[in-house]
Design a protein around this motif. Structure first.
Motif, PDB file in Angstrom:
ATOM      1  N   VAL A  93       0.756  -1.292  -0.015  1.00  8.95           N
ATOM      2  CA  VAL A  93       0.050   0.113  -0.014  1.00  8.95           C
ATOM      3  C   VAL A  93       0.797   1.152  -0.069  1.00  8.95           C
ATOM      4  CG1 VAL A  93      -1.944   1.243   1.195  1.00  8.95           C
ATOM      5  CG2 VAL A  93      -1.647  -1.183   1.294  1.00  8.95           C
ATOM      6  N   GLN A  94       0.513   2.246  -0.814  1.00 10.19           N
ATOM      7  CA  GLN A  94       1.412   3.310  -0.948  1.00 10.19           C
ATOM      8  C   GLN A  94       0.287   4.651  -0.685  1.00 10.19           C
ATOM      9  OE1 GLN A  94       3.402   4.578  -4.395  1.00 10.19           O
ATOM     10  NE2 GLN A  94       4.900   5.830  -3.114  1.00 10.19           N
ATOM     11  N   ASP A  95       0.527   5.476   0.056  1.00  9.48           N
ATOM     12  CA  ASP A  95      -0.045   6.775   0.403  1.00  9.48           C
ATOM     13  C   ASP A  95       0.369   7.617  -0.580  1.00  9.48           C
ATOM     14  OD1 ASP A  95      -1.231   9.177   1.321  1.00  9.48           O
ATOM     15  OD2 ASP A  95      -1.031   8.646   3.238  1.00  9.48           O
ATOM     16  N   ARG A  96      -0.345   8.087  -1.585  1.00 10.38           N
ATOM     17  CA  ARG A  96      -0.043   8.798  -2.657  1.00 10.38           C
ATOM     18  C   ARG A  96      -0.011  10.070  -2.311  1.00 10.38           C
ATOM     19  NH1 ARG A  96      -4.322   5.988  -6.739  1.00 10.38           N
ATOM     20  NH2 ARG A  96      -3.070   4.052  -6.916  1.00 10.38           N
ATOM     21  N   VAL A  97      -0.198  10.574  -1.308  1.00  8.80           N
ATOM     22  CA  VAL A  97      -0.082  12.301  -0.618  1.00  8.80           C
ATOM     23  C   VAL A  97       1.410  12.018  -0.035  1.00  8.80           C
ATOM     24  CG1 VAL A  97      -0.702  13.909   1.030  1.00  8.80           C
ATOM     25  CG2 VAL A  97      -2.467  12.685  -0.533  1.00  8.80           C
ATOM     26  N   THR A  98       1.862  11.282   0.722  1.00 10.46           N
ATOM     27  CA  THR A  98       3.026  11.240   1.375  1.00 10.46           C
ATOM     28  C   THR A  98       4.136  10.600   0.453  1.00 10.46           C
ATOM     29  OG1 THR A  98       2.725   9.223   2.813  1.00 10.46           O
ATOM     30  CG2 THR A  98       2.058  11.180   3.758  1.00 10.46           C
ATOM     31  N   GLY A  99       3.611   9.344  -0.181  1.00 12.28           N
ATOM     32  CA  GLY A  99       4.527   8.767  -0.806  1.00 12.28           C
ATOM     33  C   GLY A  99       5.100   7.579  -0.125  1.00 12.28           C
ATOM     34  N   LEU A 100       4.707   7.672   1.110  1.00 21.80           N
ATOM     35  CA  LEU A 100       5.282   6.442   1.894  1.00 21.80           C
ATOM     36  C   LEU A 100       4.379   5.239   1.893  1.00 21.80           C
ATOM     37  CD1 LEU A 100       5.488   8.499   5.235  1.00 21.80           C
ATOM     38  CD2 LEU A 100       7.285   7.696   3.853  1.00 21.80           C
ATOM     39  N   SER A 101       5.015   3.968   1.843  1.00 18.60           N
ATOM     40  CA  SER A 101       4.345   2.751   1.722  1.00 18.60           C
ATOM     41  C   SER A 101       4.467   1.568   2.633  1.00 18.60           C
ATOM     42  CB  SER A 101       4.987   1.987   0.510  1.00 18.60           C
ATOM     43  OG  SER A 101       5.918   2.557  -0.268  1.00 18.60           O
ATOM     44  N   THR A 102       3.824   0.702   2.975  1.00 21.91           N
ATOM     45  CA  THR A 102       3.984  -0.397   3.951  1.00 21.91           C
ATOM     46  C   THR A 102       3.796  -1.582   3.010  1.00 21.91           C
ATOM     47  OG1 THR A 102       2.966   1.046   5.633  1.00 21.91           O
ATOM     48  CG2 THR A 102       2.807  -1.399   6.069  1.00 21.91           C
ATOM     49  N   VAL A 103       4.113  -2.691   3.345  1.00 25.19           N
ATOM     50  CA  VAL A 103       4.083  -4.062   2.836  1.00 25.19           C
ATOM     51  C   VAL A 103       3.699  -4.965   4.162  1.00 25.19           C
ATOM     52  CG1 VAL A 103       5.064  -6.022   1.665  1.00 25.19           C
ATOM     53  CG2 VAL A 103       5.765  -3.639   1.235  1.00 25.19           C
ATOM     54  N   LEU A 104       2.654  -5.727   3.795  1.00 30.92           N
ATOM     55  CA  LEU A 104       2.373  -6.501   4.899  1.00 30.92           C
ATOM     56  C   LEU A 104       2.405  -8.090   4.121  1.00 30.92           C
ATOM     57  CD1 LEU A 104       1.070  -7.240   7.830  1.00 30.92           C
ATOM     58  CD2 LEU A 104      -1.217  -6.810   6.690  1.00 30.92           C
ATOM     59  N   SER A 105       2.951  -8.977   4.756  1.00 31.12           N
ATOM     60  CA  SER A 105       2.961 -10.424   4.391  1.00 31.12           C
ATOM     61  C   SER A 105       2.381 -11.306   5.240  1.00 31.12           C
ATOM     62  CB  SER A 105       4.461 -10.755   4.468  1.00 31.12           C
ATOM     63  OG  SER A 105       4.704 -12.094   4.181  1.00 31.12           O
ATOM     64  N   ARG A 106       1.700 -12.281   4.696  1.00 28.50           N
ATOM     65  CA  ARG A 106       1.012 -13.268   5.373  1.00 28.50           C
ATOM     66  C   ARG A 106       1.425 -14.740   4.678  1.00 28.50           C
ATOM     67  NH1 ARG A 106      -4.244 -11.860   7.532  1.00 28.50           N
ATOM     68  NH2 ARG A 106      -2.916 -10.916   8.902  1.00 28.50           N
ATOM     69  N   THR A 107       1.821 -15.710   5.635  1.00 34.39           N
ATOM     70  CA  THR A 107       2.011 -16.964   5.263  1.00 34.39           C
ATOM     71  C   THR A 107       0.757 -17.867   5.464  1.00 34.39           C
ATOM     72  OG1 THR A 107       4.507 -16.712   5.963  1.00 34.39           O
ATOM     73  CG2 THR A 107       3.625 -18.965   5.770  1.00 34.39           C
ATOM     74  N   VAL A 108       0.567 -18.426   4.251  1.00 33.52           N
ATOM     75  CA  VAL A 108      -0.621 -19.686   4.474  1.00 33.52           C
ATOM     76  C   VAL A 108      -0.029 -20.998   3.993  1.00 33.52           C
ATOM     77  CG1 VAL A 108      -2.617 -20.116   3.299  1.00 33.52           C
ATOM     78  CG2 VAL A 108      -2.015 -17.633   3.575  1.00 33.52           C
ATOM     79  N   MET A 109      -0.230 -21.830   4.843  1.00 33.09           N
ATOM     80  CA  MET A 109       0.228 -23.068   4.908  1.00 33.09           C
ATOM     81  C   MET A 109      -0.642 -24.210   4.070  1.00 33.09           C
ATOM     82  SD  MET A 109       3.374 -22.736   6.306  1.00 33.09           S
ATOM     83  CE  MET A 109       4.042 -24.539   6.472  1.00 33.09           C
ATOM     84  N   PRO A 110      -0.079 -25.134   3.592  1.00 37.18           N
ATOM     85  CA  PRO A 110      -1.076 -26.169   3.001  1.00 37.18           C
ATOM     86  C   PRO A 110      -1.607 -27.051   4.029  1.00 37.18           C
ATOM     87  CG  PRO A 110       1.368 -26.727   2.792  1.00 37.18           C
ATOM     88  CD  PRO A 110       1.193 -25.436   3.262  1.00 37.18           C
ATOM     89  N   ASN A 111      -2.549 -27.822   3.756  1.00 36.87           N
ATOM     90  CA  ASN A 111      -3.280 -28.509   4.577  1.00 36.87           C
ATOM     91  C   ASN A 111      -2.474 -30.040   4.383  1.00 36.87           C
ATOM     92  OD1 ASN A 111      -5.416 -27.123   5.861  1.00 36.87           O
ATOM     93  ND2 ASN A 111      -6.460 -27.539   4.100  1.00 36.87           N
TER      94      ASN A 111
END
Length: 142
Positions: A93-111
């Protein structure tokens, strides 16, 4: 750049989610700017990586938007990959006003599913997905 990066929440897939071959996830996230205002879906980009062992392959390339179905969950790449694979969902996600971004990661395991293999007589070599297995044996798949 001055300011605070966006606060990002990943609603789907949820924490501790798992998958089976063919499962379809709908990716859904939210983001807030430094003032607590919701950022538009157009500020979001999603990526999915299929990890196994010490590397990964792109599973879904960077895709703009939010709240959409992604390709069905894959099979293990091979016999050994069934023991050390997972999907990683990344929300950028990037805030277009400030130019700052964040990345969020989630691991999803197989059954994972244990499979017992035996023969009569025991001790026979069988081939599973191009790998030799001597009976009796226990393998993992998903």
């Amino acid at each position: 750049q001055v300011g605070t990066p966006p606060v990002v929440i990943m609603d789907s897939p949820p924490e501790n989610a798992t998958f089976a071959v063919g499962d379809v996830f709908v990716v859904l996230g939210r983001a807030l700017d430094q003032d607590g205002n919701a950022l538009l879906d157009s500020t979001m980009r999603w990526e999915i990586r299929q990890h196994h062992n010490s590397h990964y392959h792109p599973y879904m390339p960077l895709t703009d938007g939010n709240n959409f179905a992604v390709p069905p969950a894959p099979e293990p790449e091979d016999f050994l990959a069934a023991t050390n694979s997972h999907l990683e969902f990344l929300l950028y996600v990037q805030d277009r006003v400030t130019g700052l971004s964040t990345v969020l990661s989630r691991t999803v395991m197989p059954n994972t599913i244990p499979v017992s293999i035996d023969s009569s007589p025991s001790g026979l070599e069988l081939w599973v997905d191009d790998y030799p297995v001597t009976t009796p044996a226990s393998i993992v798949t998903w």
